[in-house]
Design an enzyme around this catalytic site. Structure first.
Site, mmCIF file in Angstrom:
data_model
loop_
_atom_site.group_PDB
_atom_site.id
_atom_site.type_symbol
_atom_site.label_atom_id
_atom_site.label_comp_id
_atom_site.label_asym_id
_atom_site.label_seq_id
_atom_site.Cartn_x
_atom_site.Cartn_y
_atom_site.Cartn_z
ATOM 1 N N ASP A 291 45.359 -23.563 -64.524
ATOM 2 C CA ASP A 291 46.127 -22.424 -65.011
ATOM 3 C C ASP A 291 47.594 -22.759 -65.255
ATOM 4 O OD1 ASP A 291 43.832 -20.996 -64.940
ATOM 5 O OD2 ASP A 291 44.365 -19.712 -63.256
ATOM 6 N N TYR A 375 41.859 -13.284 -64.300
ATOM 7 C CA TYR A 375 42.482 -13.247 -62.975
ATOM 8 C C TYR A 375 43.969 -12.941 -63.063
ATOM 9 C CZ TYR A 375 38.903 -14.580 -59.580
ATOM 10 O OH TYR A 375 37.820 -14.570 -58.733
#
Length: 636
Positions: A291, A375
């Site tokens: 990420d 997320y």
């Protein structure tokens, strides 16, 4: 206008100047995008030698991508001198790909839906309205698949909504994945493995029905204002002093953290994070997301809202980043800072003197939140009155879903027919330590059980072992809760009044490391996650735990290559890299939106002070403490 500090964040004007400079040197143009543009921080010795008013050479680093040819470059330029200091052509097969850009995510929808094979596969599953299908663009990884090396790829799993305001995560179109070439703008491979049922039940967390009416308001007020002071990017609070930074890749960074004018950490950041999934099926084996390195945490930062993301007397810092075109993009209120009461700091009622004293702990909170696909992550740095430093990561959002195959050893059933594959969230915190100066040493401290002997006849004794970590070849360590393992970072130059080195202790997370097999692609690419701690000698070029360009990199970059130099660590300028995180077996309670789960670590002073540094904290005079029986104040 005052001279800038070397670590001042880039301004919008500087981002414009950077794009102009690169264009003038023929490095930017209509087909060139800016996957990454940020301040090129000066080396540590330059920053530490800086005095107010000294001239500053403001430099930027840019990763450039030609979206027509796929060629990429790594460029460092001086805005002060209007020069190009470095210009390196990158080889995608060797160096990896630049990070993924927002425009590429958006392009995937059109590319996938234009592919006849994908359209036929979706229609065979009974889906006729393609406007309600959501192809989800996901980083491709690197698996040695024939024909993929050097190509700029994304892989797309798809979901379908029942209507525009229906959250598609409840309805995965499983068994089907499209491999997309972003330069050629086409699907280069379609894997249509199985026609799995599409779960029907909706999961709309923003349409919950009647809300509970029983929660009474909680008000957090500081009628005299906060205890911190902000001067540009510099913050002071209760003896602490530090600088705020914000990077497109790492997001929030903290610099030159000191207490009582004594340095503790030169630079603290989350240098990488990876989310590896456990499902080995033909359409999901590749699910491993970096990420930070692939998606850029800073670029995904949220605009925070008072009363929702932060409570109390808040100071917000705006952020300015470069977008894909190299133009400045503002993120209002990207960083939140406030104070929090944190319960009892210390307390004692003495049976001999009848002294009764209680003091309350307080902490300064510096935080930001990002949304990466499904997320959401909150990163919370805490500074405490007693010299403690913590990082807490809060994971929430929507779990990545699949069709549930009964009896699956790799997924949980969340709702009828809806699965969620097992996965991990593993973070690497980069802690450029500076405990009372640049010369530091690191010791591993373990509990030692002492067997019964003439000197320990009743078997109650225990002690500790302290082992100096002398070289980088010995600096890749694992945590061990069975012996309470911690790592102590001590000054090689300064001692406390008892003659011991001043120090801080890192209390690691106690959770599983990377669960993939040692031979797996992700074990090479996310090698940092195979150890709880790595220790390296400071090098300004060594910023990222998995290397500079993570996207589609074959692995071996970052920490494995850094420690291969096997440099001496004892009494040197050292950097600690701590892996921590969560292993997530999703629960039905995590659906349709996941309550916050947390992970993190703590740094505590260990002989850094000569005694408890909070004896001077006054008694609380909070007027809002109320006895619910008498409804009168009783806090003093």
């Amino acid at each position: 206008m005052p001279s800038p500090h070397p670590l001042d964040r880039l301004t919008a004007d500087e981002i414009v100047a950077a794009r102009t400079l690169l264009t003038e040197h023929g490095l930017a143009g209509p087909d060139i995008r800016f996957p990454y543009l940020a301040l090129e921080e000066p080396a540590k010795d330059v920053v530490l030698a800086h005095k107010p008013g000294d001239p500053v050479d403001r430099r930027v680093r840019a990763i450039l991508l030609d979206v027509r040819t796929g060629a990429s470059r790594d460029v460092v330029a001086s805005l002060t001198r209007a020069t190009i200091d470095r210009d390196t052509a990158l080889d995608p097969a060797r160096d990896g790909q630049p990070p993924i850009m927002l425009e590429e995510f958006m392009a995937v929808d059109e590319i996938v839906k234009a592919d006849p094979g994908w359209r036929a596969a979706v229609e065979r599953r009974g889906i006729t309205d393609l406007d309600l299908v959501r192809p989800c663009p996901l980083s491709a990884g690197e698996f040695g698949i024939k024909g993929e090396t050097g190509r700029r790829l994304l892989r797309a799993l798809s979901f379908v909504a029942n209507r525009p305001d229906d959250h598609c995560w409840a309805h995965p179109i499983d068994g089907l994945v499209a491999y997309v070439d972003l330069i050629e703008k086409r699907v280069v491979q379609l894997i249509d493995h199985a026609d799995l049922p599409i779960p029907a039940e909706e999961g709309n967390f923003d349409q919950p029905g009647p809300l509970r009416q029983t929660l009474k308001p909680i008000s957090i007020t500081q009628p005299e204002g906060p205890s911190f002071a902000v001067h540009g990017d510099e913050v002071t609070w209760e003896g602490w002093r530090f600088r705020i930074g914000f990077d497109a890749r790492e997001g929030l960074t903290l610099h030159q953290i000191s207490i009582n004018d004594r340095p503790v950490i030169y630079r603290a950041s989350v240098a990488e994070m990876v989310v590896p999934y456990a499902d080995p099926s033909p359409v999901r084996f590749w699910q491993n997301y970096f990420d930070a390195g692939e998606y850029l945490l800073g670029q995904q930062a949220n605009e925070l809202r008072l009363g929702c993301d932060c409570l109390g007397e808040i100071h917000y810092f705006d952020a300015v980043l470069a977008d894909g075109e190299g133009n400045p993009r503002g993120i209002p209120s990207a960083i939140c800072m406030h104070e929090e009461d944190f319960g009892v700091l210390w307390k004692h009622t003495d049976i001999f003197t009848e002294a009764r004293e209680t003091r309350r702990q307080r902490r300064l909170v510096i935080s930001f939140f990002v949304t990466v696909g499904n997320y959401d992550y909150g990163f919370y740095w805490y500074l405490y009155l007693d010299g403690t430093i913590q990082l807490e990561v809060k994971a929430t959002g929507v779990v990545f879903t699949s069709s549930y195959i009964p009896g699956s050893p790799y997924a949980t059933q969340l709702a009828p027919g809806l699965g969620a594959p097992f996965h991990q969230h593993l973070f690497s915190a980069r802690l450029d330590m500076m405990v009372d100066g640049l010369a530091n040493a690191v010791d591993e401290v373990d509990l030692v059980r002492v067997p019964v002997s003439p000197s320990n006849p009743y078997g109650n004794a225990f002690s500790r072992s302290i082992s100096r970590i002398g070289r980088e070849s010995d600096g890749a360590r694992v945590a061990d809760a069975s012996v309470g393992r911690v790592w102590q970072i001590s000054s090689a130059e300064r001692a406390n009044r008892l003659g011991d080195p001043t120090a801080y202790t890192l209390y690691p997370t106690q959770s599983p490391l990377l669960a993939a097999d040692d031979s797996a692609s992700i074990s090479r690419r996310a090698a940092f996650a195979t150890r709880a701690l790595w220790i390296t000698r400071y090098d300004p070029a060594e910023r990222y735990a998995a290397g500079d360009l993570v996207n589609q990199h074959a692995g071996g970059a970052g920490l494995p290559s850094y420690v291969a130099a096997d440099r001496d660590l004892d009494g040197r300028d050292v950097v600690l890299w701590h892996t921590f995180g969560l292993t997530h077996y999703p629960r039905p309670e995590d659906w349709p939106v996941m309550p916050v789960d947390t992970c993190g670590f703590t740094l505590k002073p260990a002989g850094f002070f000569d005694r408890n540094p909070t004896l001077d904290v006054p008694e609380s005079t909070a007027d809002h403490c109320v006895d619910s029986r008498a409804r009168t104040s009783h806090c003093h």
